[in-house]
Design a protein around this motif. Structure first.
Motif, PDB file in Angstrom:
ATOM      1  N   GLY A 164     -31.009 -23.814 -28.022  1.00 23.41           N
ATOM      2  CA  GLY A 164     -30.211 -24.269 -26.891  1.00 23.41           C
ATOM      3  C   GLY A 164     -29.003 -23.408 -26.580  1.00 23.41           C
ATOM      4  O   GLY A 164     -28.609 -23.293 -25.414  1.00 23.41           O
ATOM      5  N   ALA A 165     -28.409 -22.779 -27.599  1.00 16.87           N
ATOM      6  CA  ALA A 165     -27.151 -22.054 -27.417  1.00 16.87           C
ATOM      7  C   ALA A 165     -27.194 -21.014 -26.303  1.00 16.87           C
ATOM      8  O   ALA A 165     -26.294 -20.989 -25.441  1.00 16.87           O
ATOM      9  CB  ALA A 165     -26.730 -21.417 -28.739  1.00 16.87           C
ATOM     10  N   TRP A 185     -33.016 -26.361 -33.155  1.00 15.58           N
ATOM     11  CA  TRP A 185     -32.821 -26.736 -31.759  1.00 15.58           C
ATOM     12  C   TRP A 185     -31.480 -26.203 -31.245  1.00 15.58           C
ATOM     13  O   TRP A 185     -31.365 -25.822 -30.081  1.00 15.58           O
ATOM     14  CB  TRP A 185     -32.885 -28.250 -31.601  1.00 15.58           C
ATOM     15  CG  TRP A 185     -34.262 -28.824 -31.674  1.00 15.58           C
ATOM     16  CD1 TRP A 185     -34.752 -29.681 -32.613  1.00 15.58           C
ATOM     17  CD2 TRP A 185     -35.347 -28.588 -30.765  1.00 15.58           C
ATOM     18  NE1 TRP A 185     -36.072 -29.992 -32.351  1.00 15.58           N
ATOM     19  CE2 TRP A 185     -36.459 -29.340 -31.227  1.00 15.58           C
ATOM     20  CE3 TRP A 185     -35.481 -27.815 -29.606  1.00 15.58           C
ATOM     21  CZ2 TRP A 185     -37.682 -29.334 -30.566  1.00 15.58           C
ATOM     22  CZ3 TRP A 185     -36.713 -27.814 -28.949  1.00 15.58           C
ATOM     23  CH2 TRP A 185     -37.784 -28.564 -29.420  1.00 15.58           C
ATOM     24  N   ALA A 186     -30.477 -26.176 -32.123  1.00 18.66           N
ATOM     25  CA  ALA A 186     -29.175 -25.623 -31.718  1.00 18.66           C
ATOM     26  C   ALA A 186     -29.295 -24.138 -31.393  1.00 18.66           C
ATOM     27  O   ALA A 186     -28.701 -23.655 -30.425  1.00 18.66           O
ATOM     28  CB  ALA A 186     -28.154 -25.845 -32.832  1.00 18.66           C
ATOM     29  N   LEU A 245     -27.064 -25.188 -23.861  1.00 21.11           N
ATOM     30  CA  LEU A 245     -27.505 -26.536 -24.197  1.00 21.11           C
ATOM     31  C   LEU A 245     -27.089 -26.894 -25.616  1.00 21.11           C
ATOM     32  O   LEU A 245     -27.079 -26.039 -26.507  1.00 21.11           O
ATOM     33  CB  LEU A 245     -29.036 -26.646 -24.092  1.00 21.11           C
ATOM     34  CG  LEU A 245     -29.658 -26.413 -22.710  1.00 21.11           C
ATOM     35  CD1 LEU A 245     -31.176 -26.356 -22.830  1.00 21.11           C
ATOM     36  CD2 LEU A 245     -29.243 -27.517 -21.742  1.00 21.11           C
ATOM     37  N   SER A 246     -26.745 -28.140 -25.822  1.00 20.68           N
ATOM     38  CA  SER A 246     -26.486 -28.625 -27.168  1.00 20.68           C
ATOM     39  C   SER A 246     -27.806 -28.761 -27.914  1.00 20.68           C
ATOM     40  O   SER A 246     -28.892 -28.622 -27.328  1.00 20.68           O
ATOM     41  CB  SER A 246     -25.793 -29.988 -27.114  1.00 20.68           C
ATOM     42  OG  SER A 246     -26.677 -30.960 -26.550  1.00 20.68           O
ATOM     43  N   ARG A 247     -27.727 -29.054 -29.204  1.00 17.23           N
ATOM     44  CA  ARG A 247     -28.945 -29.298 -29.978  1.00 17.23           C
ATOM     45  C   ARG A 247     -29.764 -30.408 -29.342  1.00 17.23           C
ATOM     46  O   ARG A 247     -30.976 -30.293 -29.142  1.00 17.23           O
ATOM     47  CB  ARG A 247     -28.574 -29.678 -31.421  1.00 17.23           C
ATOM     48  CG  ARG A 247     -29.787 -30.040 -32.292  1.00 17.23           C
ATOM     49  CD  ARG A 247     -29.354 -30.714 -33.577  1.00 17.23           C
ATOM     50  NE  ARG A 247     -28.670 -31.977 -33.322  1.00 17.23           N
ATOM     51  CZ  ARG A 247     -29.300 -33.123 -33.006  1.00 17.23           C
ATOM     52  NH1 ARG A 247     -30.625 -33.151 -32.895  1.00 17.23           N
ATOM     53  NH2 ARG A 247     -28.617 -34.223 -32.790  1.00 17.23           N
ATOM     54  N   GLN A 248     -29.069 -31.506 -28.996  1.00 13.45           N
ATOM     55  CA  GLN A 248     -29.759 -32.643 -28.392  1.00 13.45           C
ATOM     56  C   GLN A 248     -30.330 -32.272 -27.026  1.00 13.45           C
ATOM     57  O   GLN A 248     -31.452 -32.658 -26.678  1.00 13.45           O
ATOM     58  CB  GLN A 248     -28.823 -33.828 -28.266  1.00 13.45           C
ATOM     59  CG  GLN A 248     -29.492 -35.092 -27.724  1.00 13.45           C
ATOM     60  CD  GLN A 248     -28.539 -36.278 -27.660  1.00 13.45           C
ATOM     61  OE1 GLN A 248     -27.336 -36.123 -27.833  1.00 13.45           O
ATOM     62  NE2 GLN A 248     -29.066 -37.456 -27.401  1.00 13.45           N
ATOM     63  N   GLY A 249     -29.550 -31.508 -26.251  1.00 16.78           N
ATOM     64  CA  GLY A 249     -30.012 -31.099 -24.923  1.00 16.78           C
ATOM     65  C   GLY A 249     -31.254 -30.229 -24.989  1.00 16.78           C
ATOM     66  O   GLY A 249     -32.179 -30.384 -24.182  1.00 16.78           O
TER      67      GLY A 249
END
Length: 240
Positions: A62-63, A58-59, A67-71
């Protein structure tokens, strides 16, 4: 991509045999616009799923988007729930699932569609596992002192709905069903995923509909795993 004139044509063709009704055209246009939104979300979700299947976290996803991993997970995870069983097959998520386990998944999808459900959940998966011709889940449940019909009754209690219209499109894979699928892959430890792995994966999430139906009748993952390993003639110790 469809052009605006093409979409206008679709709206005008809908109900062409009926008297012209501009209010009906608005409703038809809104329906088509909604279908396009769903299709677009499924397209993005499919490629996110493909990236995850190729090892992207996810990181990683998102990068590039700030976006963060959570985002990234919050943004894209809901889109994954729109993916169907065929989508997961297309992205190779289910490449190690044997024919019997794929059959269970298809059976669960068919049942959910017949009930008009938008998504497949772990309860649908458990009922499909209980219907597996090999009957492993029923054998384990009986060995642990419970009647499989009691487990089924906890789930298979849909009220009569004569007006329910089956979904025209296959239901998506709901979050708890997806966790069960991922759990089955983990249970297989790199080997082909069998129905037994899917059964054990349902017990990994006791709060889900399928997991609760089992644990409420005293069926736990350690006990089920020990019995399955015993049936296979293997040491009754969890390899995880």
């Amino acid at each position: 991509m469809p052009t605006l004139p093409e979409l206008v044509g679709l709206v005008l063709l809908d109900g062409i045999a009926e008297p012209r009704d501009p209010l009906r055209h608005i409703a038809t246009a809104e329906r088509i616009a909604g279908e396009l939104d769903v299709l677009g979300d499924s397209l993005v979700g499919l490629f996110v799923e493909m990236a995850r299947a190729e090892g992207c976290s996810w990181a990683d996803i998102g990068a590039p988007r700030g976006l963060s991993r959570q985002g990234a997970q919050q943004r894209y995870a809901p889109l994954l729930a729109r993916l169907t069983l065929d989508d997961l097959i297309r992205t190779d998520v289910l490449q190690h699932f044997d024919d019997a386990t794929l059959g269970c998944l298809r059976h669960a999808q068919t049942r959910a569609a017949q009930l008009g459900h938008d998504t497949l959940d772990s309860g649908d998966l458990l009922l499909a596992v209980l219907d597996d011709p090999a009957g492993l889940a029923g054998t384990v449940i009986r060995a642990l002192g419970t009647d499989p019909s009691a487990v089924r009754a906890a789930l298979d209690h849909e009220p009569d709905q004569p007006d329910t219209i089956p979904s025209r499109t296959p239901p998506g894979i709901g979050p708890d069903a997806r966790r069960a699928i991922d759990g089955a892959i983990a249970e297989a430890h790199g080997q082909n995923v069998a129905v037994a792995h899917l059964f054990l994966a349902l017990l990994r999430a006791p709060g889900s509909p399928g997991g609760h139906a089992l644990t409420a009748h005293g069926i736990t993952r350690p006990a089920a795993l020990a019995h399955i390993l015993g049936l296979a003639g293997r040491p009754t110790q969890d390899p995880a």
